[in-house]
Design an enzyme around this catalytic site. Sequence first.
Site, PDB file in Angstrom:
ATOM      1  N   GLU A   1      -0.154  -6.985 -12.106  1.00  0.00           N
ATOM      2  CA  GLU A   1       0.741  -8.126 -11.844  1.00  0.00           C
ATOM      3  C   GLU A   1       0.289  -9.354 -12.619  1.00  0.00           C
ATOM      4  O   GLU A   1       1.101 -10.044 -13.248  1.00  0.00           O
ATOM      5  CB  GLU A   1       0.788  -8.443 -10.351  1.00  0.00           C
ATOM      6  CG  GLU A   1       1.710  -9.616 -10.032  1.00  0.00           C
ATOM      7  CD  GLU A   1       1.612 -10.094  -8.595  1.00  0.00           C
ATOM      8  OE1 GLU A   1       1.578 -11.331  -8.385  1.00  0.00           O
ATOM      9  OE2 GLU A   1       1.566  -9.247  -7.677  1.00  0.00           O
TER      10      GLU A   1
ATOM     11  N   HIS B   1       0.535   1.688  -6.275  1.00  0.00           N
ATOM     12  CA  HIS B   1      -0.855   2.134  -6.163  1.00  0.00           C
ATOM     13  C   HIS B   1      -1.014   3.071  -4.968  1.00  0.00           C
ATOM     14  O   HIS B   1      -1.716   2.777  -4.005  1.00  0.00           O
ATOM     15  CB  HIS B   1      -1.785   0.931  -6.044  1.00  0.00           C
ATOM     16  CG  HIS B   1      -1.962   0.191  -7.332  1.00  0.00           C
ATOM     17  ND1 HIS B   1      -2.176  -1.163  -7.410  1.00  0.00           N
ATOM     18  CD2 HIS B   1      -1.935   0.628  -8.616  1.00  0.00           C
ATOM     19  CE1 HIS B   1      -2.283  -1.518  -8.674  1.00  0.00           C
ATOM     20  NE2 HIS B   1      -2.145  -0.459  -9.417  1.00  0.00           N
TER      21      HIS B   1
ATOM     22  N   CYS C   1       9.448  -6.903  -8.529  1.00  0.00           N
ATOM     23  CA  CYS C   1       9.643  -7.604  -7.266  1.00  0.00           C
ATOM     24  C   CYS C   1      10.225  -8.994  -7.540  1.00  0.00           C
ATOM     25  O   CYS C   1       9.734  -9.709  -8.429  1.00  0.00           O
ATOM     26  CB  CYS C   1       8.315  -7.731  -6.528  1.00  0.00           C
ATOM     27  SG  CYS C   1       8.396  -8.787  -5.063  1.00  0.00           S
TER      28      CYS C   1
ATOM     29  N   SER D   1      -4.671  -3.602  -4.616  1.00  0.00           N
ATOM     30  CA  SER D   1      -5.299  -4.909  -4.400  1.00  0.00           C
ATOM     31  C   SER D   1      -5.052  -5.432  -2.994  1.00  0.00           C
ATOM     32  O   SER D   1      -5.982  -5.892  -2.316  1.00  0.00           O
ATOM     33  CB  SER D   1      -4.758  -5.918  -5.425  1.00  0.00           C
ATOM     34  OG  SER D   1      -5.183  -7.221  -5.129  1.00  0.00           O
ATOM     35  N   ASN D   2      -3.802  -5.357  -2.522  1.00  0.00           N
ATOM     36  CA  ASN D   2      -3.509  -5.925  -1.206  1.00  0.00           C
ATOM     37  C   ASN D   2      -4.168  -5.123  -0.090  1.00  0.00           C
ATOM     38  O   ASN D   2      -4.549  -5.675   0.940  1.00  0.00           O
ATOM     39  CB  ASN D   2      -1.994  -6.069  -0.991  1.00  0.00           C
ATOM     40  CG  ASN D   2      -1.296  -4.752  -0.764  1.00  0.00           C
ATOM     41  OD1 ASN D   2      -1.205  -4.268   0.358  1.00  0.00           O
ATOM     42  ND2 ASN D   2      -0.788  -4.150  -1.827  1.00  0.00           N
TER      43      ASN D   2
END
Length: 280
Positions: free
Chosen positions: A127, A42, A97, A222-223
């Site tokens: 995810e 992203h 991941c 998102s993070n």
Amino acid sequence: MEVIISENAGFCFGVKRAMKLAWDEVCKGDENGVYALGPLIHNKQAIEKFEENGLITVDNIENIKDDAKMIIRSHGVCKNVYDLAEEKKLTVVDTTCPFVKKIHNIVHDKFTEGYEIIVIGDSKHPEVMGINGWCDNSATIIKTVEEAEKFKALSGRKYCLVAQTTMNLKIYGEIVEILKNKIEDIEINNTICSATKARQEAAAKLAKDVDCMIVIGGKHSSNTQKLAGICENICPTFAVETVSDINSEEIKQYKTVGITAGASTPDWIINEIVNYIKGL
């Protein structure tokens, strides 16, 4: 003006690994094309660099030529994507991941054993969509405390809980406590990535010691959004993608500036912003 960079800012292990694997494949090339199923990460600027060197980004596996090379991004994908790839005779470069892959295995195994699956996370995040695909898209996905409070467990059923790797730790803890009181038989797996936890804790710690925070990352990350939310609760916070998003007059008001960055933010973007702030 003093600029302090937070610990654990920028690319995490999973993203570093994925980007290197993907870059190696782009450099090798393929006569039928090298495709990424969805944006690699992203971060618009990083993706542009890959596409300038030949990577083709598609949203659907049906848009990939048979016998071509397909890169599965670090977010991971659902099980049926692997089945379709085999049918189309694609060369799969799997950069999922390892922490996400672990969740896939837990969900698949427990679903096969008859467990109901709960995923704490954002149902629209790639995810989480990928995780859900390892239990025939049957998972209950809970993002907020309010959703957890409304949840009704099926009588006599066993439940297995996992979490999106970038989930906010505080919200995760609150949701788990609610569900533990609602479900008699529940197996809880805290699958939040240790790098996510370390990044969030470091950002919160730094935010307490500076006049303002700049959080660098993609608007769809998102993070990065969660980092910004954590910092906003402590001090004035500015979420930016690149130098062009910075209001220099606004930043000049502050004497000490803290900087952190999401897991999909390349070092060169962080360095560019740090140098710009120092130049003010």
